[in-house]
Design a protein around this motif. Structure first.
Motif, PDB file in Angstrom:
ATOM      1  N   ALA A   1      46.020 -29.989 -25.379  1.00  0.00           N
ATOM      2  CA  ALA A   1      46.425 -30.927 -26.430  1.00  0.00           C
ATOM      3  C   ALA A   1      45.839 -32.306 -26.170  1.00  0.00           C
ATOM      4  CB  ALA A   1      47.945 -30.988 -26.518  1.00  0.00           C
ATOM      5  N   ASN A   2      45.943 -32.756 -24.917  1.00  0.00           N
ATOM      6  CA  ASN A   2      45.458 -34.091 -24.595  1.00  0.00           C
ATOM      7  C   ASN A   2      43.941 -34.176 -24.695  1.00  0.00           C
ATOM      8  OD1 ASN A   2      48.038 -34.903 -24.142  1.00  0.00           O
ATOM      9  ND2 ASN A   2      47.972 -34.657 -21.918  1.00  0.00           N
ATOM     10  N   ARG A   3      43.267 -33.076 -24.390  1.00  0.00           N
ATOM     11  CA  ARG A   3      41.814 -33.104 -24.403  1.00  0.00           C
ATOM     12  C   ARG A   3      41.266 -32.758 -25.782  1.00  0.00           C
ATOM     13  NH1 ARG A   3      39.607 -29.290 -21.252  1.00  0.00           N
ATOM     14  NH2 ARG A   3      37.691 -30.465 -21.125  1.00  0.00           N
ATOM     15  N   GLY A   4      42.122 -32.329 -26.677  1.00  0.00           N
ATOM     16  CA  GLY A   4      41.682 -32.051 -28.027  1.00  0.00           C
ATOM     17  C   GLY A   4      40.809 -30.832 -28.154  1.00  0.00           C
ATOM     18  N   MET A   5      40.932 -29.885 -27.222  1.00  0.00           N
ATOM     19  CA  MET A   5      40.105 -28.697 -27.255  1.00  0.00           C
ATOM     20  C   MET A   5      40.982 -27.464 -27.446  1.00  0.00           C
ATOM     21  SD  MET A   5      37.358 -29.534 -24.221  1.00  0.00           S
ATOM     22  CE  MET A   5      36.229 -28.237 -24.711  1.00  0.00           C
ATOM     23  N   SER A   6      40.563 -26.578 -28.311  1.00  0.00           N
ATOM     24  CA  SER A   6      41.314 -25.365 -28.566  1.00  0.00           C
ATOM     25  C   SER A   6      41.072 -24.352 -27.462  1.00  0.00           C
ATOM     26  CB  SER A   6      40.905 -24.771 -29.910  1.00  0.00           C
ATOM     27  OG  SER A   6      39.584 -24.259 -29.826  1.00  0.00           O
ATOM     28  N   PHE A   7      41.933 -23.338 -27.420  1.00  0.00           N
ATOM     29  CA  PHE A   7      41.797 -22.283 -26.431  1.00  0.00           C
ATOM     30  C   PHE A   7      40.459 -21.573 -26.606  1.00  0.00           C
ATOM     31  CE2 PHE A   7      43.431 -17.945 -24.910  1.00  0.00           C
ATOM     32  CZ  PHE A   7      43.204 -18.258 -23.580  1.00  0.00           C
ATOM     33  N   GLU A   8      40.090 -21.316 -27.847  1.00  0.00           N
ATOM     34  CA  GLU A   8      38.815 -20.660 -28.124  1.00  0.00           C
ATOM     35  C   GLU A   8      37.640 -21.493 -27.614  1.00  0.00           C
ATOM     36  OE1 GLU A   8      36.218 -19.881 -32.064  1.00  0.00           O
ATOM     37  OE2 GLU A   8      38.129 -18.812 -32.053  1.00  0.00           O
ATOM     38  N   THR A   9      37.710 -22.799 -27.808  1.00  0.00           N
ATOM     39  CA  THR A   9      36.652 -23.689 -27.332  1.00  0.00           C
ATOM     40  C   THR A   9      36.536 -23.624 -25.817  1.00  0.00           C
ATOM     41  OG1 THR A   9      37.002 -25.193 -29.192  1.00  0.00           O
ATOM     42  CG2 THR A   9      35.827 -26.074 -27.299  1.00  0.00           C
ATOM     43  N   GLU A  10      37.679 -23.556 -25.142  1.00  0.00           N
ATOM     44  CA  GLU A  10      37.681 -23.470 -23.687  1.00  0.00           C
ATOM     45  C   GLU A  10      37.035 -22.157 -23.220  1.00  0.00           C
ATOM     46  OE1 GLU A  10      38.499 -25.736 -21.614  1.00  0.00           O
ATOM     47  OE2 GLU A  10      39.672 -27.166 -22.762  1.00  0.00           O
ATOM     48  N   ILE A  11      37.342 -21.074 -23.903  1.00  0.00           N
ATOM     49  CA  ILE A  11      36.748 -19.784 -23.542  1.00  0.00           C
ATOM     50  C   ILE A  11      35.242 -19.808 -23.795  1.00  0.00           C
ATOM     51  CG2 ILE A  11      36.674 -17.321 -24.086  1.00  0.00           C
ATOM     52  CD1 ILE A  11      39.648 -17.480 -24.705  1.00  0.00           C
ATOM     53  N   ASN A  12      34.846 -20.364 -24.932  1.00  0.00           N
ATOM     54  CA  ASN A  12      33.418 -20.455 -25.241  1.00  0.00           C
ATOM     55  C   ASN A  12      32.668 -21.275 -24.199  1.00  0.00           C
ATOM     56  OD1 ASN A  12      33.879 -18.941 -27.541  1.00  0.00           O
ATOM     57  ND2 ASN A  12      33.936 -20.709 -28.913  1.00  0.00           N
ATOM     58  N   ALA A  13      33.302 -22.351 -23.738  1.00  0.00           N
ATOM     59  CA  ALA A  13      32.687 -23.186 -22.706  1.00  0.00           C
ATOM     60  C   ALA A  13      32.575 -22.414 -21.389  1.00  0.00           C
ATOM     61  CB  ALA A  13      33.503 -24.466 -22.502  1.00  0.00           C
ATOM     62  N   THR A  14      33.584 -21.619 -21.091  1.00  0.00           N
ATOM     63  CA  THR A  14      33.567 -20.788 -19.885  1.00  0.00           C
ATOM     64  C   THR A  14      32.432 -19.768 -19.957  1.00  0.00           C
ATOM     65  OG1 THR A  14      35.959 -21.007 -19.567  1.00  0.00           O
ATOM     66  CG2 THR A  14      34.891 -19.138 -18.497  1.00  0.00           C
ATOM     67  N   ASN A  15      32.313 -19.105 -21.106  1.00  0.00           N
ATOM     68  CA  ASN A  15      31.258 -18.104 -21.276  1.00  0.00           C
ATOM     69  C   ASN A  15      29.868 -18.733 -21.200  1.00  0.00           C
ATOM     70  OD1 ASN A  15      33.123 -16.052 -21.513  1.00  0.00           O
ATOM     71  ND2 ASN A  15      33.144 -16.099 -23.754  1.00  0.00           N
ATOM     72  N   GLU A  16      29.744 -19.942 -21.713  1.00  0.00           N
ATOM     73  CA  GLU A  16      28.463 -20.643 -21.639  1.00  0.00           C
ATOM     74  C   GLU A  16      28.114 -20.944 -20.180  1.00  0.00           C
ATOM     75  OE1 GLU A  16      24.946 -22.398 -22.950  1.00  0.00           O
ATOM     76  OE2 GLU A  16      26.384 -21.107 -23.989  1.00  0.00           O
ATOM     77  N   TYR A  17      29.114 -21.328 -19.422  1.00  0.00           N
ATOM     78  CA  TYR A  17      28.907 -21.573 -17.985  1.00  0.00           C
ATOM     79  C   TYR A  17      28.442 -20.296 -17.292  1.00  0.00           C
ATOM     80  CZ  TYR A  17      30.000 -22.450 -13.063  1.00  0.00           C
ATOM     81  OH  TYR A  17      29.927 -22.563 -11.692  1.00  0.00           O
ATOM     82  N   TYR A  18      29.113 -19.175 -17.566  1.00  0.00           N
ATOM     83  CA  TYR A  18      28.725 -17.897 -16.974  1.00  0.00           C
ATOM     84  C   TYR A  18      27.295 -17.518 -17.357  1.00  0.00           C
ATOM     85  CZ  TYR A  18      33.675 -16.997 -15.784  1.00  0.00           C
ATOM     86  OH  TYR A  18      34.946 -17.046 -15.270  1.00  0.00           O
ATOM     87  N   LEU A  19      26.929 -17.782 -18.601  1.00  0.00           N
ATOM     88  CA  LEU A  19      25.591 -17.427 -19.080  1.00  0.00           C
ATOM     89  C   LEU A  19      24.513 -18.281 -18.406  1.00  0.00           C
ATOM     90  CD1 LEU A  19      23.925 -15.750 -21.154  1.00  0.00           C
ATOM     91  CD2 LEU A  19      24.231 -17.654 -22.747  1.00  0.00           C
ATOM     92  N   VAL A  20      24.722 -19.588 -18.394  1.00  0.00           N
ATOM     93  CA  VAL A  20      23.736 -20.511 -17.835  1.00  0.00           C
ATOM     94  C   VAL A  20      23.508 -20.254 -16.348  1.00  0.00           C
ATOM     95  CG1 VAL A  20      23.337 -22.948 -17.261  1.00  0.00           C
ATOM     96  CG2 VAL A  20      24.100 -22.318 -19.549  1.00  0.00           C
ATOM     97  N   HIS A  21      24.574 -19.856 -15.643  1.00  0.00           N
ATOM     98  CA  HIS A  21      24.477 -19.623 -14.204  1.00  0.00           C
ATOM     99  C   HIS A  21      24.208 -18.161 -13.858  1.00  0.00           C
ATOM    100  CE1 HIS A  21      26.382 -23.610 -14.325  1.00  0.00           C
ATOM    101  NE2 HIS A  21      25.877 -23.776 -13.120  1.00  0.00           N
ATOM    102  N   ASP A  22      23.807 -17.366 -14.847  1.00  0.00           N
ATOM    103  CA  ASP A  22      23.451 -15.957 -14.638  1.00  0.00           C
ATOM    104  C   ASP A  22      24.566 -15.159 -13.963  1.00  0.00           C
ATOM    105  OD1 ASP A  22      20.890 -16.143 -15.792  1.00  0.00           O
ATOM    106  OD2 ASP A  22      20.068 -16.963 -13.935  1.00  0.00           O
TER     107      ASP A  22
END
Length: 202
Positions: free
Chosen positions: A25-46
């Protein structure tokens, strides 16, 4: 009850540990956005290749307010969607649903469709890894629940319209939020299915 590779079930952290959790809530990011960011991290770092599934639609009518711009004004879902995310991690097929609620003691089962439950069941029977990530926004708690426990409860719910948080805590695994990656759910998969160790981090 014993768990694979020395894993221990975790219950909600005490107040001292709450400082390590991300406040969506404080960061203004939805749960889906957090998951997408996590998946992007996994992808970029192979580490893994996991993407959100596109929703198939049938476009019926398109408006062209300008020659260079097109606007879809009428469309229909071509078929029922399955789950939110899928991909591959260390040779294993990963398939999961992500759910968020403001409830504090239960999760409404109306947020699941019968075909989603059966889809996850079929994935599991084929040797894939299927699960649900639950986020209780008011509690700032996130859990990993293997689909076999979801299916079991769904099939034996006896008219109940929600799944108790206590059931998720008992059969699932608490995910402590981190800065990067946001929601390190692969750590749990590594422990449960791939012979990882309790202290493995990405």
């Amino acid at each position: 009850m014993k768990y694979p590779n020395g894993i221990k079930k975790t219950t909600p952290s005490n107040k001292d540990n709450n400082n390590n959790k991300v406040n969506f809530a404080n960061r203004g990011m939805s749960f889906e956005t957090e998951i997408n960011a996590t998946n992007e991290y996994y992808l970029v770092h192979d580490i893994a290749v996991i993407h959100k599934k596109p929703t198939p639609i049938q476009i019926v009518k398109v408006d062209y307010p300008r020659r260079s711009r097109a606007k879809i004004v009428e469309a229909y879902f071509k078929q029922a969607s399955t789950t939110d995310y899928s991909g591959v991690y260390k040779g294993k097929y990963i398939d999961f649903e992500a759910k968020e609620t403001n409830q504090t003691t239960t999760f409404p089962l109306k947020n699941f469709h019968e075909h989603q439950i059966r889809h996850m069941e079929k994935v599991r029977k084929q040797g894939g890894i299927s699960f649900v990530l639950f986020h209780f926004s008011k509690l700032k708690e996130t859990y990993y629940l293997d689909s076999k426990f979801l299916t079991s409860y769904y099939d034996l719910r006896d008219g109940k319209k929600s799944i108790p948080l206590s059931y998720i805590r008992e059969n699932g695994y608490s995910i402590e939020m981190s800065q990067i990656p946001r929601i390190p759910y692969l750590e749990i998969i590594n422990k449960l299915y791939l012979g990882g160790h309790q202290n493995d981090k990405f």
